[in-house]
Design a protein around this motif. Structure first.
Motif, PDB file in Angstrom:
ATOM      1  N   ALA A  53      32.272  65.652  82.716  1.00  0.00           N
ATOM      2  CA  ALA A  53      32.665  64.930  83.924  1.00  0.00           C
ATOM      3  C   ALA A  53      34.166  65.082  84.124  1.00  0.00           C
ATOM      4  N   PRO A  54      34.615  65.319  85.345  1.00  0.00           N
ATOM      5  CA  PRO A  54      36.062  65.445  85.567  1.00  0.00           C
ATOM      6  C   PRO A  54      36.776  64.165  85.181  1.00  0.00           C
ATOM      7  N   ALA A  55      37.977  64.358  84.565  1.00  0.00           N
ATOM      8  CA  ALA A  55      38.739  63.186  84.134  1.00  0.00           C
ATOM      9  C   ALA A  55      39.150  62.372  85.347  1.00  0.00           C
ATOM     10  N   ALA A  56      38.967  61.089  85.204  1.00  0.00           N
ATOM     11  CA  ALA A  56      39.353  60.209  86.312  1.00  0.00           C
ATOM     12  C   ALA A  56      40.864  60.161  86.391  1.00  0.00           C
ATOM     13  N   PRO A  57      41.434  60.238  87.583  1.00  0.00           N
ATOM     14  CA  PRO A  57      42.893  60.175  87.688  1.00  0.00           C
ATOM     15  C   PRO A  57      43.403  58.845  87.172  1.00  0.00           C
ATOM     16  N   ALA A  58      44.567  58.920  86.509  1.00  0.00           N
ATOM     17  CA  ALA A  58      45.154  57.691  85.978  1.00  0.00           C
ATOM     18  C   ALA A  58      45.462  56.735  87.110  1.00  0.00           C
ATOM     19  N   GLN A  59      44.987  55.545  86.937  1.00  0.00           N
ATOM     20  CA  GLN A  59      45.211  54.545  87.970  1.00  0.00           C
ATOM     21  C   GLN A  59      46.552  53.872  87.737  1.00  0.00           C
ATOM     22  N   PRO A  60      47.389  53.788  88.758  1.00  0.00           N
ATOM     23  CA  PRO A  60      48.659  53.091  88.575  1.00  0.00           C
ATOM     24  C   PRO A  60      48.407  51.634  88.230  1.00  0.00           C
ATOM     25  N   LYS A  61      49.369  51.089  87.499  1.00  0.00           N
ATOM     26  CA  LYS A  61      49.213  49.697  87.099  1.00  0.00           C
ATOM     27  C   LYS A  61      49.317  48.751  88.284  1.00  0.00           C
ATOM     28  N   HIS A  62      49.949  49.213  89.334  1.00  0.00           N
ATOM     29  CA  HIS A  62      50.145  48.341  90.487  1.00  0.00           C
ATOM     30  C   HIS A  62      49.778  49.106  91.746  1.00  0.00           C
ATOM     31  N   GLN A  63      49.024  48.467  92.591  1.00  0.00           N
ATOM     32  CA  GLN A  63      48.638  49.078  93.856  1.00  0.00           C
ATOM     33  C   GLN A  63      49.231  48.252  94.993  1.00  0.00           C
ATOM     34  N   SER A  64      50.119  48.858  95.754  1.00  0.00           N
ATOM     35  CA  SER A  64      50.681  48.161  96.905  1.00  0.00           C
ATOM     36  C   SER A  64      49.708  48.225  98.067  1.00  0.00           C
ATOM     37  N   THR A  65      49.865  47.290  98.963  1.00  0.00           N
ATOM     38  CA  THR A  65      49.018  47.284 100.151  1.00  0.00           C
ATOM     39  C   THR A  65      49.470  48.389 101.101  1.00  0.00           C
ATOM     40  N   PRO A  66      48.578  48.841 101.967  1.00  0.00           N
ATOM     41  CA  PRO A  66      48.991  49.880 102.925  1.00  0.00           C
ATOM     42  C   PRO A  66      50.167  49.440 103.793  1.00  0.00           C
ATOM     43  N   GLU A  67      50.238  48.147 104.107  1.00  0.00           N
ATOM     44  CA  GLU A  67      51.350  47.669 104.934  1.00  0.00           C
ATOM     45  C   GLU A  67      52.681  47.835 104.214  1.00  0.00           C
ATOM     46  N   VAL A  68      52.685  47.522 102.902  1.00  0.00           N
ATOM     47  CA  VAL A  68      53.917  47.668 102.130  1.00  0.00           C
ATOM     48  C   VAL A  68      54.330  49.132 102.053  1.00  0.00           C
ATOM     49  N   ARG A  69      53.368  50.003 101.773  1.00  0.00           N
ATOM     50  CA  ARG A  69      53.696  51.439 101.679  1.00  0.00           C
ATOM     51  C   ARG A  69      54.202  51.967 103.013  1.00  0.00           C
ATOM     52  N   GLU A  70      53.636  51.476 104.091  1.00  0.00           N
ATOM     53  CA  GLU A  70      54.087  51.933 105.413  1.00  0.00           C
ATOM     54  C   GLU A  70      55.513  51.478 105.690  1.00  0.00           C
ATOM     55  N   ARG A  71      55.816  50.224 105.337  1.00  0.00           N
ATOM     56  CA  ARG A  71      57.181  49.718 105.557  1.00  0.00           C
ATOM     57  C   ARG A  71      58.195  50.506 104.737  1.00  0.00           C
TER      58      ARG A  71
END
Length: 384
Positions: A53-71
């Motif tokens: 099975a392909p290795a799952a990409p490492a998940q970042p410890k923190h996920q920002s909301t789309p609004e934060v990333r857009e700002r």
């Protein structure tokens, strides 16, 4: 062919008993066949590999909301537009311009210390134009009084009362030119404004307009008639930095553009406005800082207090400066998280002016920046 007759017994001799017929010879037992040489064992066919099975990409410890990333993406885009506009005037100093932008996004004050003629004042003027902010310039001199910059109460004969007349301090971007030429009393008048963004005249406190940023300049070579800035005031500058001389190619480009312009002044477009600058500063508060990286900042600042070459280490204001400016450096690049490289890139600018070396090391020519760089090499970098 007829089969051979069986052998007849020999005729008996007279007086002799008859002899039995000789027994037929026993057939020889068959010789066992020589064993055939054993064939070399065939290698076992490899079992079909199970699909991996392909290795799952490492998940970042923190996920920002789309609004934060857009700002934060918008902050990076606007900052790059401001940088490009300033580079029309300031040639070959993109890293200096980026550091000034980090300082502005951090809502901090900036001290330029460099030799005369290296565009310290010009850079401040250009940033004020590109930011669309209210700009004031004060030339600090030995006879400058605190009221000359903060303002004063003036008696209004018609109203029969005192009214407050604001000084040049009431602006968005203040250029304090040659700040070390003013006496300590006048320098001290800036302390409250730089830290608390307000001015107290008599018993009344007046809020300064937002954003409020002080960009001060001083020349390191002119010592006569100057008053070194006290440690308390140095500690209130977010960054202390220099511009440096241009190289030959950049200086040739400066002359080339001056010839093409046909005038000294450079037209600078307005990129943003004070309200948008405030929004950009607030967006930097959403940049994520991993706890391990936070402890890395604490360790770097703590080492400045433990280094045997240092008389006075950085205060907690230094660690706060690392936090704010590393967030701003990440936002400048459109990221929603801080990396160790962000901290290392701004550590010397944020901390070197906050420490005092022991006299014996000052005599040897040791610089505060060298101490900070040594500490950065010694402190383990966290993996985040």
């Amino acid at each position: 062919m007829q089969p051979a007759p069986p052998p007849q017994p020999a005729p008996a001799q007279p007086g002799m008993p008859p002899q039995p017929a000789p027994a037929a010879p026993m057939p020889a037992p068959p010789m066992p066949a020589a064993p055939a040489p054993a064939a070399p064992p065939m290698p076992a066919a490899p079992a079909p590999a199970a699909p991996v099975a392909p290795a799952a990409p490492a998940q970042p410890k923190h996920q920002s909301t789309p609004e934060v990333r857009e700002r934060l993406s918008a902050v990076g885009a606007i900052a790059q537009a401001i940088s490009a506009e300033v580079q029309k005037v300031i040639i070959g100093k993109s890293h200096v311009i980026d550091n000034v932008l980090v300082n502005i996004l951090s809502n901090g004050n900036l001290l330029f210390e460099d030799y005369p003629g290296l565009a310290k004042t010009l850079m401040t003027n250009t940033f004020a134009d590109a930011l669309g902010c209210d700009f004031k310039r004060v030339q600090f001199t030995p006879d400058l009084l605190p009221a000359d910059i903060t303002g004063t109460n003036i008696y209004d004969a018609k109203k029969g009362e005192f009214t407050f007349k604001p000084g040049p301090l009431f602006c968005n971007l203040l250029l304090a030119d040659e700040i070390n030429r003013a006496p300590p009393k006048t320098q001290a008048a800036l302390l409250e404004a730089m830290q608390e963004k307000q001015v107290t005249i008599g018993t009344v406190t007046h809020k300064l307009p937002a954003p409020f940023i002080v960009m001060a300049t001083q020349n390191p070579v002119e010592q006569e008639g100057t008053y070194p800035l006290p440690e308390a005031q140095l500690d209130r500058f977010m960054f202390k930095m220099s511009v440096g001389y241009p190289d030959r190619a950049d200086e040739d480009e400066i002359l080339s553009r001056r010839i093409a312009r046909g005038k000294d002044a450079v037209d600078v477009d307005v990129i943003t406005d004070p309200q948008r600058v405030i929004a950009m500063q607030q967006a930097c508060e959403d940049v994520y800082v991993d706890p391990a990286l936070r402890m890395y900042m604490v360790e770097v600042v703590a080492r400045t207090r433990e280094d045997p070459r240092v008389l006075v280490g950085a205060s907690p204001r230094g660690s706060q400066a690392l936090l704010k400016t590393s967030r701003a450096a990440a936002a400048l690049r459109g990221r929603d998280f801080v990396t160790p490289d962000d901290v290392k890139a701004i550590a010397e600018l944020a901390l070197a002016h906050r420490i005092i070396l022991k006299p014996e090391h000052q005599i040897k020519g040791l610089e505060s920046g060298e101490v900070i760089q040594t500490i950065l090499r010694e402190v383990p970098v966290p993996t985040v």
